[in-house]
Write a protein that holds these residues in place. Sequence first.
Motif, mmCIF file in Angstrom:
data_model
loop_
_atom_site.group_PDB
_atom_site.id
_atom_site.type_symbol
_atom_site.label_atom_id
_atom_site.label_comp_id
_atom_site.label_asym_id
_atom_site.label_seq_id
_atom_site.Cartn_x
_atom_site.Cartn_y
_atom_site.Cartn_z
ATOM 1 N N ALA A 274 -16.186 -27.727 52.732
ATOM 2 C CA ALA A 274 -16.016 -27.145 51.399
ATOM 3 C C ALA A 274 -14.990 -26.020 51.421
ATOM 4 N N ALA A 275 -14.945 -25.271 52.513
ATOM 5 C CA ALA A 275 -14.015 -24.142 52.600
ATOM 6 C C ALA A 275 -12.568 -24.592 52.509
ATOM 7 N N ILE A 276 -12.244 -25.710 53.160
ATOM 8 C CA ILE A 276 -10.832 -26.125 53.236
ATOM 9 C C ILE A 276 -10.528 -27.377 52.419
ATOM 10 N N GLY A 277 -11.516 -27.881 51.660
ATOM 11 C CA GLY A 277 -11.236 -28.973 50.735
ATOM 12 C C GLY A 277 -11.256 -30.353 51.344
ATOM 13 N N VAL A 278 -12.121 -30.575 52.333
ATOM 14 C CA VAL A 278 -12.255 -31.924 52.889
ATOM 15 C C VAL A 278 -13.690 -32.432 52.716
ATOM 16 N N LEU A 279 -14.336 -32.016 51.645
ATOM 17 C CA LEU A 279 -15.693 -32.459 51.340
ATOM 18 C C LEU A 279 -15.652 -33.388 50.136
ATOM 19 N N ASP A 280 -15.632 -34.691 50.415
ATOM 20 C CA ASP A 280 -15.694 -35.711 49.364
ATOM 21 C C ASP A 280 -14.619 -35.521 48.291
ATOM 22 N N GLY A 281 -13.469 -35.017 48.706
ATOM 23 C CA GLY A 281 -12.354 -34.881 47.771
ATOM 24 C C GLY A 281 -12.460 -33.745 46.782
ATOM 25 N N ARG A 282 -13.439 -32.853 46.963
ATOM 26 C CA ARG A 282 -13.607 -31.748 46.019
ATOM 27 C C ARG A 282 -12.612 -30.639 46.332
ATOM 28 N N PRO A 283 -12.236 -29.834 45.338
ATOM 29 C CA PRO A 283 -11.276 -28.749 45.580
ATOM 30 C C PRO A 283 -11.806 -27.754 46.609
ATOM 31 N N ALA A 284 -10.915 -27.222 47.399
ATOM 32 C CA ALA A 284 -11.291 -26.260 48.432
ATOM 33 C C ALA A 284 -11.770 -24.953 47.815
ATOM 34 N N LEU A 285 -12.760 -24.336 48.459
ATOM 35 C CA LEU A 285 -13.184 -23.008 48.040
ATOM 36 C C LEU A 285 -12.088 -21.977 48.298
ATOM 37 N N LEU A 286 -11.391 -22.124 49.407
ATOM 38 C CA LEU A 286 -10.371 -21.155 49.783
ATOM 39 C C LEU A 286 -8.980 -21.718 49.542
ATOM 40 N N THR A 287 -8.105 -20.902 49.008
ATOM 41 C CA THR A 287 -6.704 -21.288 48.913
ATOM 42 C C THR A 287 -6.109 -21.305 50.324
ATOM 43 N N PRO A 288 -5.007 -22.006 50.533
ATOM 44 C CA PRO A 288 -4.361 -21.960 51.856
ATOM 45 C C PRO A 288 -4.061 -20.543 52.314
#
Length: 383
Positions: A274-288
């Motif tokens: 979830a932090a980096i946006g690799v959870l089932d295609g959902r937007p990342a919690l953290l920006t790059p």
Amino acid sequence: MTVNVNGTVAAGWEPVREEFGAFVAAERISPEAQLAVYHRGRRVVDLWAGEDTGADTLSGVFSITKGAAHLVVALLAQDGVLELDRPVSAYWPEFTGDGKEGLTVRQLVAHQAGLVNTDEGFDYEEIADDALIAARLAGQKPRWEPGTAYGYHASVIGALTGEVVRRATGRSLQEVYEERIRAPFGIDLYMGLPEALGERWKPVLDTVLTPAQAALRAAGAARAPELQPVAFNQHRDQPMDLVTFANHPRVRALGPASAGGMGSARGVAALYAAAIGVLDGRPALLTPRTAAEVARPHGAELGPDRVTTESDHFALGFERQPAVGPAAFGHSGAAGGQGFADPATGVAYGYTRRRFGFPGGVAYENGALTAAVLKAAGDAGRG
């Protein structure tokens, strides 16, 4: 020892299962372990092994909890709710005296406060209560001039950063975590285990040492730096036992943010996904940009850790992951577990074990498991 490895891996990730199985087979006693990995939007490894550990078993994850806690801090800093370079005392006016008033939030999160514990320490009921810990530490004289050195605040960092979160938001760190991170993403890692999930909880188990291991542990304890037993709340007349701590009902109920989380490998991996946006295609919690900031070394110029003697260990509240890559960030747990995210490879890794490994801290098998995961990720990227 014969313990079955259960679960699944995606095509191309079979070597990770082989490595996990080889480690389990080599153990004298079942580690009661789980391993989960996400890669670029999907879960590719979901394995578990043990006599009494299933896919969704929940147990104490110790300092892996610090990763969840400092993801909250990173998210609030990203939102502008917290200013990392503002003094802690601007949020928490009672946090003054003996140089504390000049300490910034960034320095606090990077273990530079010098408040590794109170002189008297905490009993099991107290160590579960972050608000109580924070109130006592606000009046404690630091062990070094704040901001001039760093040392692992093993038992209290979540209480300190959590008090800043509470003063800035009006909500406890645990409440913000539940509302902003755990519940929206369905993450199976809790700071305060709901009673309804009690049937899934299993206790942490102590390791069974060989005579040689017992001798090594005793020798290591005799050589430990002066502040190490203080930071781990073992300077009391009755030193804190980590197994008792993790299994204590008040710790399960309150979820102290330093080390009181309850979860599974699936939950740990999902947190970092979830932090980096690799959870089932959902937007990342953290920006790059935020992800890069939390992975950046903090405190390396201040010398070795005053508690552990390690060097260049911490990012911003997270542990650096040099074996993974410069962009990676995560945190280990005392029983041997590990969690991390690596934006460069798109990997989010979660490993838990209910039985303590020897000698404690991130367990040796994480090295081979991580290497197998990164190779499979690299092969997938080239496919």
